[in-house]
Design an enzyme around this catalytic site. Structure first.
Site, PDB file in Angstrom:
ATOM      1  N   HIS A  21       4.686  19.402  74.054  1.00 28.30           N
ATOM      2  CA  HIS A  21       5.502  18.782  73.011  1.00 28.30           C
ATOM      3  C   HIS A  21       6.833  19.519  73.030  1.00 28.30           C
ATOM      4  O   HIS A  21       6.851  20.754  72.979  1.00 28.30           O
ATOM      5  CB  HIS A  21       4.839  18.900  71.635  1.00 28.30           C
ATOM      6  CG  HIS A  21       3.458  18.343  71.627  1.00 28.30           C
ATOM      7  ND1 HIS A  21       3.194  16.994  71.520  1.00 28.30           N
ATOM      8  CD2 HIS A  21       2.257  18.950  71.760  1.00 28.30           C
ATOM      9  CE1 HIS A  21       1.894  16.800  71.559  1.00 28.30           C
ATOM     10  NE2 HIS A  21       1.303  17.979  71.716  1.00 28.30           N
ATOM     11  N   GLU A  72     -10.536  19.812  85.494  1.00 32.65           N
ATOM     12  CA  GLU A  72     -10.844  21.111  84.911  1.00 32.65           C
ATOM     13  C   GLU A  72     -10.383  21.238  83.458  1.00 32.65           C
ATOM     14  O   GLU A  72     -10.485  22.300  82.877  1.00 32.65           O
ATOM     15  CB  GLU A  72     -10.195  22.227  85.741  1.00 32.65           C
ATOM     16  CG  GLU A  72     -10.657  22.291  87.172  1.00 32.65           C
ATOM     17  CD  GLU A  72      -9.976  21.266  88.109  1.00 32.65           C
ATOM     18  OE1 GLU A  72     -10.403  21.179  89.274  1.00 32.65           O
ATOM     19  OE2 GLU A  72      -9.042  20.556  87.671  1.00 32.65           O
ATOM     20  N   SER A  73      -9.830  20.234  82.855  1.00 30.07           N
ATOM     21  CA  SER A  73      -9.457  20.113  81.444  1.00 30.07           C
ATOM     22  C   SER A  73      -8.104  19.449  81.284  1.00 30.07           C
ATOM     23  O   SER A  73      -7.977  18.276  81.581  1.00 30.07           O
ATOM     24  CB  SER A  73      -9.549  21.421  80.664  1.00 30.07           C
ATOM     25  OG  SER A  73      -9.612  21.097  79.282  1.00 30.07           O
ATOM     26  N   SER A  77       6.401  14.205  74.491  1.00 30.06           N
ATOM     27  CA  SER A  77       5.015  14.630  74.323  1.00 30.06           C
ATOM     28  C   SER A  77       4.221  14.029  75.462  1.00 30.06           C
ATOM     29  O   SER A  77       4.458  12.883  75.846  1.00 30.06           O
ATOM     30  CB  SER A  77       4.428  14.146  72.991  1.00 30.06           C
ATOM     31  OG  SER A  77       4.969  14.881  71.923  1.00 30.06           O
ATOM     32  N   CYS A  80     -10.924  25.381  83.277  1.00 34.61           N
ATOM     33  CA  CYS A  80     -12.202  26.037  83.513  1.00 34.61           C
ATOM     34  C   CYS A  80     -12.363  26.289  85.009  1.00 34.61           C
ATOM     35  O   CYS A  80     -11.510  25.920  85.805  1.00 34.61           O
ATOM     36  CB  CYS A  80     -13.351  25.180  82.972  1.00 34.61           C
ATOM     37  SG  CYS A  80     -13.524  23.598  83.809  1.00 34.61           S
TER      38      CYS A  80
END
Length: 158
Positions: A106, A100-101, A93, A121
């Site tokens: 997982h 940008e995010s 994980s 974004c």
């Protein structure tokens, strides 16, 4: 960084990209990274990608390197990454934090399955991440859904 390293694997790619140069204009600093398309304004594209019948799901270093490459290919800016390797099944994980995010993953090696979220974004294209990840995972089947996050209608001022 040392505290994160004690928890698991941390990429050597942290960045100070949020530092503003002294010659940057106020408009550039306050830029709105929302996207306008098809009569909507939205925060960004969120891809939910499932890799089925996949390989190479238990190697945090390879997954880190591949997801970082995918982020750069999509036009994103890597701030940092962190991955954890589970035992006994070997699942991984982790997250790549982007200006940008993010990209998160997982894996379930015992089921030959990986679930990846790519949220970006601005001018980034999260769809460009899929072929990069597919090179590592060699999945027999890839299923992708896209959600526009933060959607709002554009109203025309009359």
């Amino acid at each position: 960084m040392n505290a994160l390293a004690q928890l698991g694997m941390v990429s050597e790619l942290p960045r100070d990209n949020q530092t503003v140069a002294s010659n940057t204009s106020h408009e550039e600093v306050c830029k709105d990274y929302f996207i306008e398309r098809d009569g909507e304004r939205f925060a960004g594209h969120h891809l939910l990608i499932d890799f089925w019948d996949a390989k190479n799901l238990d190697d945090p270093a390879s997954i880190d390197a591949t997801l970082c490459e995918a982020a750069v290919t999509a036009g994103a800016t890597i701030l940092h990454s962190h991955f954890h390797h589970f035992t006994p099944n070997g699942g991984v994980s982790g997250v790549i934090v982007l200006a940008e995010s993010h990209i998160s993953i997982h894996t379930w090696p015992e089921r030959n399955f990986a679930a990846v979220d790519v949220f970006m974004c601005g001018a980034c294209d999260p769809n460009l991440t899929i072929p990069v990840m597919q090179r590592l995972f060699q999945a027999g089947r890839v299923v992708s859904d896209e959600v526009r996050r933060g959607r709002e209608k554009i109203t025309n001022a009359a």
